[in-house]
Design a protein around this motif. Structure first.
Motif, PDB file in Angstrom:
ATOM      1  N   ASP A  55     -33.663  56.922 -28.332  1.00 50.69           N
ATOM      2  CA  ASP A  55     -33.797  56.887 -26.799  1.00 50.69           C
ATOM      3  C   ASP A  55     -32.352  57.812 -26.033  1.00 50.69           C
ATOM      4  O   ASP A  55     -32.442  58.075 -25.111  1.00 50.69           O
ATOM      5  CB  ASP A  55     -33.989  55.731 -26.211  1.00 50.69           C
TER       6      ASP A  55
ATOM      7  N   LEU B 145     -34.576  52.765 -32.419  1.00 48.92           N
ATOM      8  CA  LEU B 145     -35.230  53.217 -31.236  1.00 48.92           C
ATOM      9  C   LEU B 145     -34.082  53.331 -30.155  1.00 48.92           C
ATOM     10  O   LEU B 145     -34.278  54.331 -29.242  1.00 48.92           O
ATOM     11  CB  LEU B 145     -36.142  52.349 -30.932  1.00 48.92           C
TER      12      LEU B 145
ATOM     13  N   ARG C 287     -44.687  55.278 -31.210  1.00 48.11           N
ATOM     14  CA  ARG C 287     -44.062  56.083 -30.231  1.00 48.11           C
ATOM     15  C   ARG C 287     -44.565  57.606 -30.685  1.00 48.11           C
ATOM     16  O   ARG C 287     -44.456  58.660 -30.151  1.00 48.11           O
ATOM     17  CB  ARG C 287     -42.855  56.077 -30.425  1.00 48.11           C
TER      18      ARG C 287
END
Length: 116
Positions: free
Chosen positions: A19, A15, A90
């Motif tokens: 990001d 993640l 997500r």
């Protein structure tokens, strides 16, 4: 499925890379996929749906008729990044299917009830 605050180091690493706009390390991605598949199997016991994330893993989950031989009647397959995004909340099931990121076959293949 784990909330982002309770993720494994591998899931957190994937993640964080996403990001930052980077591609995650393949070994870390593999570990994240396997951890999240294991969590799915623990939270949704059963053998009616097979969830596949090639080449990293597959699990059977969900209540209903047990699959024992041959090709399962209910199969869900996707790439590793799609799985991580789905399993961490997500990406929604509806969006993933609508975007063609998930191949799902069988009457029990909608696994959205098992996802965050």
């Amino acid at each position: 499925m784990p909330e982002e605050s309770g993720t494994t180091p591998a899931v957190s690493g994937v993640l964080a890379a996403l990001d930052a706009g980077e591609s995650p390390d393949l070994a870390v991605l593999r570990d994240a996929v396997r951890a999240l598949l294991g969590e799915l199997a623990r939270r949704s016991p059963g053998r009616s749906v097979e969830v596949r994330v090639p080449p990293y893993g597959a699990v059977q989950c969900g209540p209903g008729p047990r699959h024992t031989r041959g090709t399962p009647a209910n199969v869900v397959e996707m790439d590793a990044l799609t799985w991580v995004l789905l399993a961490t909340g997500r990406l929604t099931w509806v969006d993933a299917v609508g975007q063609g990121r998930v191949a799902a076959s069988g009457t029990r293949s909608d696994i959205s009830v098992f996802l965050p």
